[in-house]
Design a protein around this motif. Structure first.
Motif, mmCIF file in Angstrom:
data_model
loop_
_atom_site.group_PDB
_atom_site.id
_atom_site.type_symbol
_atom_site.label_atom_id
_atom_site.label_comp_id
_atom_site.label_asym_id
_atom_site.label_seq_id
_atom_site.Cartn_x
_atom_site.Cartn_y
_atom_site.Cartn_z
ATOM 1 N N GLY A 52 67.329 65.675 6.559
ATOM 2 C CA GLY A 52 67.552 65.273 7.807
ATOM 3 C C GLY A 52 67.003 63.664 8.021
ATOM 4 O O GLY A 52 66.781 62.889 7.148
ATOM 5 N N PRO A 53 66.843 63.438 9.384
ATOM 6 C CA PRO A 53 66.051 62.123 9.533
ATOM 7 C C PRO A 53 64.997 61.779 8.810
ATOM 8 O O PRO A 53 64.213 62.699 8.471
ATOM 9 N N GLY A 54 64.562 60.440 8.606
ATOM 10 C CA GLY A 54 63.166 60.114 7.904
ATOM 11 C C GLY A 54 62.126 60.589 8.647
ATOM 12 O O GLY A 54 62.117 60.981 9.740
ATOM 13 N N TRP A 55 60.973 60.569 7.813
ATOM 14 C CA TRP A 55 59.741 61.080 8.341
ATOM 15 C C TRP A 55 59.289 60.440 9.652
ATOM 16 O O TRP A 55 58.723 61.279 10.557
ATOM 17 N N PRO A 56 59.515 59.208 9.955
ATOM 18 C CA PRO A 56 58.991 58.772 11.327
ATOM 19 C C PRO A 56 59.729 59.595 12.365
ATOM 20 O O PRO A 56 59.246 59.787 13.615
ATOM 21 N N VAL A 57 60.918 59.792 12.402
ATOM 22 C CA VAL A 57 61.693 60.433 13.287
ATOM 23 C C VAL A 57 61.110 61.961 13.435
ATOM 24 O O VAL A 57 61.006 62.618 14.241
ATOM 25 N N GLN A 58 60.864 62.443 12.188
ATOM 26 C CA GLN A 58 60.518 63.757 12.216
ATOM 27 C C GLN A 58 59.318 64.058 13.066
ATOM 28 O O GLN A 58 58.991 65.021 13.697
ATOM 29 N N ILE A 59 58.305 63.226 12.677
ATOM 30 C CA ILE A 59 56.957 63.231 13.021
ATOM 31 C C ILE A 59 56.810 62.928 14.845
ATOM 32 O O ILE A 59 56.580 63.818 15.656
ATOM 33 N N GLY A 60 57.893 62.137 15.083
ATOM 34 C CA GLY A 60 58.130 61.844 16.678
ATOM 35 C C GLY A 60 58.827 62.941 17.448
ATOM 36 O O GLY A 60 58.264 63.205 18.320
ATOM 37 N N ALA A 61 59.841 63.366 16.687
ATOM 38 C CA ALA A 61 60.328 64.711 17.308
ATOM 39 C C ALA A 61 59.536 65.978 17.199
ATOM 40 O O ALA A 61 59.445 66.521 18.284
ATOM 41 N N GLY A 62 58.744 66.012 16.377
ATOM 42 C CA GLY A 62 57.855 67.153 16.403
ATOM 43 C C GLY A 62 57.006 67.105 17.312
ATOM 44 O O GLY A 62 56.498 68.057 18.023
ATOM 45 N N VAL A 63 56.010 66.176 17.548
ATOM 46 C CA VAL A 63 54.902 66.065 18.440
ATOM 47 C C VAL A 63 55.636 65.912 19.758
ATOM 48 O O VAL A 63 55.237 66.541 20.845
ATOM 49 N N ALA A 64 56.806 65.048 19.990
ATOM 50 C CA ALA A 64 57.476 65.278 21.517
ATOM 51 C C ALA A 64 57.587 66.945 21.785
ATOM 52 O O ALA A 64 57.607 67.236 22.896
ATOM 53 N N ALA A 65 58.368 67.642 20.669
ATOM 54 C CA ALA A 65 58.799 68.802 21.046
ATOM 55 C C ALA A 65 57.656 69.960 21.399
ATOM 56 O O ALA A 65 57.740 70.681 22.078
ATOM 57 N N GLY A 66 56.361 69.328 20.614
ATOM 58 C CA GLY A 66 55.194 70.341 20.749
ATOM 59 C C GLY A 66 54.791 70.186 22.177
ATOM 60 O O GLY A 66 54.255 71.037 22.753
ATOM 61 N N PHE A 67 54.443 69.031 22.709
ATOM 62 C CA PHE A 67 54.145 68.581 23.933
ATOM 63 C C PHE A 67 54.865 69.268 24.784
ATOM 64 O O PHE A 67 54.296 69.870 25.879
ATOM 65 N N THR A 68 56.025 68.911 24.748
ATOM 66 C CA THR A 68 56.951 69.334 25.967
ATOM 67 C C THR A 68 57.327 70.711 25.939
ATOM 68 O O THR A 68 57.509 71.462 26.951
ATOM 69 N N THR A 69 57.093 71.558 24.995
ATOM 70 C CA THR A 69 57.464 72.917 24.848
ATOM 71 C C THR A 69 56.306 73.806 25.374
ATOM 72 O O THR A 69 56.314 74.638 26.161
ATOM 73 N N MET A 70 54.807 72.980 25.193
ATOM 74 C CA MET A 70 53.827 73.541 25.752
ATOM 75 C C MET A 70 53.731 73.478 27.227
ATOM 76 O O MET A 70 53.207 74.351 27.906
ATOM 77 N N THR A 71 54.059 72.214 27.672
ATOM 78 C CA THR A 71 53.945 71.968 29.128
ATOM 79 C C THR A 71 55.037 72.662 29.991
ATOM 80 O O THR A 71 54.883 72.663 31.251
ATOM 81 N N ALA A 72 56.231 72.380 29.372
ATOM 82 C CA ALA A 72 57.363 72.868 30.164
ATOM 83 C C ALA A 72 58.308 73.556 29.687
ATOM 84 O O ALA A 72 59.518 74.062 30.253
ATOM 85 N N ASN A 73 58.036 74.316 28.649
ATOM 86 C CA ASN A 73 59.135 75.138 27.736
ATOM 87 C C ASN A 73 60.448 74.253 27.614
ATOM 88 O O ASN A 73 61.619 74.846 27.961
ATOM 89 N N ALA A 74 60.513 73.061 27.425
ATOM 90 C CA ALA A 74 61.488 72.189 27.640
ATOM 91 C C ALA A 74 61.849 71.169 26.551
ATOM 92 O O ALA A 74 62.221 70.050 26.464
ATOM 93 N N ALA A 75 61.442 71.705 25.319
ATOM 94 C CA ALA A 75 61.771 70.731 24.202
ATOM 95 C C ALA A 75 63.212 70.871 23.711
ATOM 96 O O ALA A 75 63.668 70.010 22.584
#
Length: 264
Positions: A146-169
């Motif tokens: 898939g995409p490179g590691w910067p995109v992977q890290i950014g997507a992962g952190v964003a998904a973790g935050f949004t899914t924890m706070t809003a179930n909206a990742a």
């Protein structure tokens, strides 16, 4: 058993029942429409507690989707999941610091931002449209992780935050999985496994924040059959839609949910 009718009234309970069906439907078809359910539960219940109730219903749908969709791009998951952990912890800390009103506005804001993120490439023209669900992955890069590691890290952190706070990742993961150039059915299967793992891992965090209440657990038990009914409908519908229709429904549903939380 608490008097749920007395607590919420019949109109609210009917809305929650419909939202439960939508949760099941989203897990086996249009993932983005779950945003409407997130908004409905946040209206009817205290916003923080609603995220814990929705979480358990989402896990029910996740388990059905994992069992139903066997085509998975396994190489994407181990590179993405570790980056989710910091996002989950940041989201848990945020939920512990803000009040219910801020939480509701945060849910709406996150949903709206993610809709805009998905709209941006579409507004830039058709020339860079993502691969159609009816097209196979192209070229040797389609088998890559898939995409490179910067995109992977950014997507992962964003998904973790949004899914924890809003179930909206969901929108973040849609962008990531589509960037990995996987077809529609493989998208749904990979998405199902990702959220099944992440959502189960969120349960202890939600419990540590005291978000599970007797009312919420009774609601979960009553609504599970409706979630299961929604998964059956979703399996039937997704076979009959194109990738274009898939994306439009997801974006419109997310936008409606976001605006309703921010305005009403």
């Amino acid at each position: 058993m608490p008097d749920l009718v007395g607590l919420h009234g019949w109109p609210a309970l009917v809305a929650l029942a419909a939202a439960a069906v939508v949760i099941g439907f989203s897990k086996t078809s249009f993932g983005g429409v779950a945003a409407i359910s997130v908004a409905v539960f946040a209206f009817v219940m205290p916003a923080k507690e609603s995220t814990a109730t929705v979480l358990l219903l989402l896990i029910v749908g996740d388990l059905v989707a994992v069992a139903r969709y066997r085509r998975v791009r396994w190489r994407l998951l181990p590179r993405l999941l570790p980056a989710v952990v910091p996002g989950l912890l940041l989201g848990a800390l945020f939920m512990n610091l803000v009040d219910d009103t801020v939480m509701k506005l945060t849910i709406g804001g996150l949903l709206l931002v993610m809709v805009l993120i998905q709209l941006r490439p579409r507004l830039r023209g058709r020339s860079q449209r993502r691969v159609s669900s009816d097209e196979p992955p192209h070229g040797p890069t389609s088998a890559a992780a898939g995409p490179g590691w910067p995109v992977q890290i950014g997507a992962g952190v964003a998904a973790g935050f949004t899914t924890m706070t809003a179930n909206a990742a969901g929108p973040f993961m849609a962008l990531y999985f589509l960037a990995a150039r996987i077809d529609k059915m493989q998208f749904i299967g990979t998405n199902a496994w990702f959220f099944c793992i992440v959502n189960i891992s969120k349960v202890p965090l939600a419990a540590s924040l005291g978000l599970y209440t007797g009312e919420g657990l009774w609601l979960v038990l009553l609504l599970i059959p409706l979630v299961l009914a929604g998964t059956v409908v979703g399996v039937s519908v997704i076979k009959r839609v194109s990738q274009r229709q898939f994306e439009i429904v997801t974006l419109v549903a997310s936008a409606i949910a976001a605006v309703s939380l921010l305005v009403l």
